[in-house]
Enzyme design. Structure first.
Site, PDB file in Angstrom:
ATOM      1  N   LYS A  26      -1.998  -3.148 -11.834  1.00 14.44           N
ATOM      2  CA  LYS A  26      -2.634  -3.717 -10.595  1.00 14.44           C
ATOM      3  C   LYS A  26      -3.653  -3.027  -9.472  1.00 14.44           C
ATOM      4  CE  LYS A  26       1.353  -5.338  -9.232  1.00 14.44           C
ATOM      5  NZ  LYS A  26       2.412  -4.999 -10.265  1.00 14.44           N
ATOM      6  N   ARG A  85       5.167 -11.778  -4.125  1.00 11.89           N
ATOM      7  CA  ARG A  85       6.163 -11.413  -5.237  1.00 11.89           C
ATOM      8  C   ARG A  85       7.307 -12.358  -5.262  1.00 11.89           C
ATOM      9  NH1 ARG A  85       4.977  -5.357  -5.004  1.00 11.89           N
ATOM     10  NH2 ARG A  85       5.827  -4.699  -6.693  1.00 11.89           N
ATOM     11  N   ARG A  96       3.417   7.720 -15.214  1.00 10.85           N
ATOM     12  CA  ARG A  96       2.399   7.851 -13.918  1.00 10.85           C
ATOM     13  C   ARG A  96       2.700   9.107 -13.182  1.00 10.85           C
ATOM     14  NH1 ARG A  96       2.187   2.398 -10.727  1.00 10.85           N
ATOM     15  NH2 ARG A  96       4.275   2.579 -10.262  1.00 10.85           N
ATOM     16  N   ARG A 116       5.999   9.054  -8.331  1.00 12.39           N
ATOM     17  CA  ARG A 116       6.564   8.014  -7.310  1.00 12.39           C
ATOM     18  C   ARG A 116       7.968   8.149  -7.185  1.00 12.39           C
ATOM     19  NH1 ARG A 116       3.754   2.269  -6.875  1.00 12.39           N
ATOM     20  NH2 ARG A 116       5.919   1.580  -6.878  1.00 12.39           N
ATOM     21  N   ARG A 174      13.166  -2.803 -10.905  1.00  9.31           N
ATOM     22  CA  ARG A 174      11.824  -3.373 -10.597  1.00  9.31           C
ATOM     23  C   ARG A 174      11.472  -4.248 -11.792  1.00  9.31           C
ATOM     24  NH1 ARG A 174       8.720   1.979 -10.347  1.00  9.31           N
ATOM     25  NH2 ARG A 174       6.804   0.809  -9.960  1.00  9.31           N
TER      26      ARG A 174
HETATM   27  P1  AMP Z   1       4.504  -1.376  -5.487  1.00  8.30           P
HETATM   28  O1  AMP Z   1       3.837  -0.279  -4.847  1.00  8.30           O
HETATM   29  O2  AMP Z   1       3.745  -2.760  -5.387  1.00  8.30           O
HETATM   30  O3  AMP Z   1       5.125  -1.082  -6.752  1.00  8.30           O
HETATM   31  O4  AMP Z   1       5.851  -1.706  -4.671  1.00  8.30           O
HETATM   32  C1  AMP Z   1       6.959  -0.896  -4.431  1.00  8.30           C
HETATM   33  C2  AMP Z   1       7.842  -1.325  -3.926  1.00  8.30           C
HETATM   34  O5  AMP Z   1       7.730  -1.805  -2.412  1.00  8.30           O
HETATM   35  C3  AMP Z   1       8.559  -2.570  -4.383  1.00  8.30           C
HETATM   36  O6  AMP Z   1       9.642  -2.187  -5.712  1.00  8.30           O
HETATM   37  C4  AMP Z   1       9.424  -3.097  -3.493  1.00  8.30           C
HETATM   38  O7  AMP Z   1      10.766  -2.423  -3.121  1.00  8.30           O
HETATM   39  C5  AMP Z   1       8.572  -3.028  -2.229  1.00  8.30           C
HETATM   40  N1  AMP Z   1       7.286  -4.129  -2.053  1.00  8.30           N
HETATM   41  C6  AMP Z   1       6.163  -4.008  -2.038  1.00  8.30           C
HETATM   42  N2  AMP Z   1       5.588  -5.190  -2.015  1.00  8.30           N
HETATM   43  C7  AMP Z   1       6.545  -6.217  -1.913  1.00  8.30           C
HETATM   44  C8  AMP Z   1       6.694  -7.609  -1.962  1.00  8.30           C
HETATM   45  N3  AMP Z   1       5.523  -8.397  -1.885  1.00  8.30           N
HETATM   46  N4  AMP Z   1       7.848  -8.344  -1.537  1.00  8.30           N
HETATM   47  C9  AMP Z   1       9.082  -7.374  -1.467  1.00  8.30           C
HETATM   48  N5  AMP Z   1       9.061  -5.972  -1.736  1.00  8.30           N
HETATM   49  C10 AMP Z   1       7.808  -5.340  -1.561  1.00  8.30           C
END
Ligand code: AMP
Length: 225
Positions: free
Chosen positions: A23, A98, A137, A170, A181
């Site tokens: 994404k 999400r 990654r 990360r 996740r």
């Molecule tokens: P990402 O970088 O999109 O993989 O997001 C990393 C982490 O941020 C996720 O595993 C969640 O803990 C938090 N997070 C990001 N976006 C959301 C969302 N829309 N709702 C809830 N938690 C989020």
């Protein structure tokens, strides 16, 4: 309406898919192509954690475990970002919404602002490849370029091709957090596929191809005829 908005099929482009689907990579490419902001709620939360704000520190505990941050917190930061002037003619959301609650919040917001329906790009990947996509990654801490040690490795061992910086993982790309996740995705996020399909705004994108090929497809989908 600006020239950018006329070329896009929708003002709100949502990049949707499991963790590791690509994404972020695709959202970045489309943001550059159309000159619109790439809004990643995950990146905003990581930035808040780096700055050690109270919100950032509270979110970090959940993020490090691979759990979702609350709808209230994430919806508020997304709404505040979308309200900025650079989003006036269009924007990309990566990793938001999400949950069904977040999707309903966003629908109400778009409606209120007269922005029309979103366009949702659902990037589908073979679930067998997700663990390698996440476990492999690596990110350049200097320029943000994303590599994968299995599929798209740097030329030299774990250093960035562009600036020679040592690549990092990360914090939530470890086995325990990755499993959480994927679980959160399955139980809380995947129901959004039906939510958006029913509203006829979901486009299926085959993400099991070279990133450039996926980008070409995505750009076609989001460009108005
Ligand atoms: P990402 O970088 O999109 O993989 O997001 C990393 C982490 O941020 C996720 O595993 C969640 O803990 C938090 N997070 C990001 N976006 C959301 C969302 N829309 N709702 C809830 N938690 C989020």
């Amino acid at each position: 309406m600006t020239a950018v908005a006329k070329r896009l099929k929708a003002q709100a482009l949502l990049f949707f898919g499991p963790p590791g689907a690509g994404k972020g990579t695709q959202a970045h490419a489309v943001a550059v192509e159309f000159g619109i902001p790439h809004i990643s709620t995950g990146e905003m939360l990581r930035e808040a954690a780096r700055k050690r704000t109270p919100l950032g520190l509270a979110a970090q505990v959940r993020m490090d475990r691979g759990e979702l941050v609350s709808d209230e917190v994430v919806s508020a930061i997304a709404a505040e970002r979308i309200a900025r002037p650079d989003c006036a003619s269009g924007f990309i959301l990566d990793g938001f919404p999400r949950t069904i609650g977040q999707a309903e919040f966003l629908d109400a917001l778009l409606d209120e602002q007269g922005r029309g329906k979103p366009l949702v790009l659902y990037i589908q990947v073979n679930s067998g490849s997700l663990l390698k996509r996440l476990g492999g990654r690596r990110i350049c801490p200097v320029c943000g370029r994303i590599y994968n040690m299995y599929f798209n490795p740097p030329q030299h061992d774990e250093v960035c091709d562009a600036d020679g910086a040592r690549l990092v993982r990360r914090a939530d790309d470890n086995d325990g957090a990755i499993l959480h996740r994927l679980e959160s995705y399955t139980t809380l996020t995947r129901p959004l596929i039906e939510y958006y399909r029913e509203r006829k705004v979901l486009v299926d994108v085959d993400g099991d191809r070279a990133p450039d090929e996926v980008t070409r497809d995505v750009i076609q989908w989001v460009t108005a005829a």
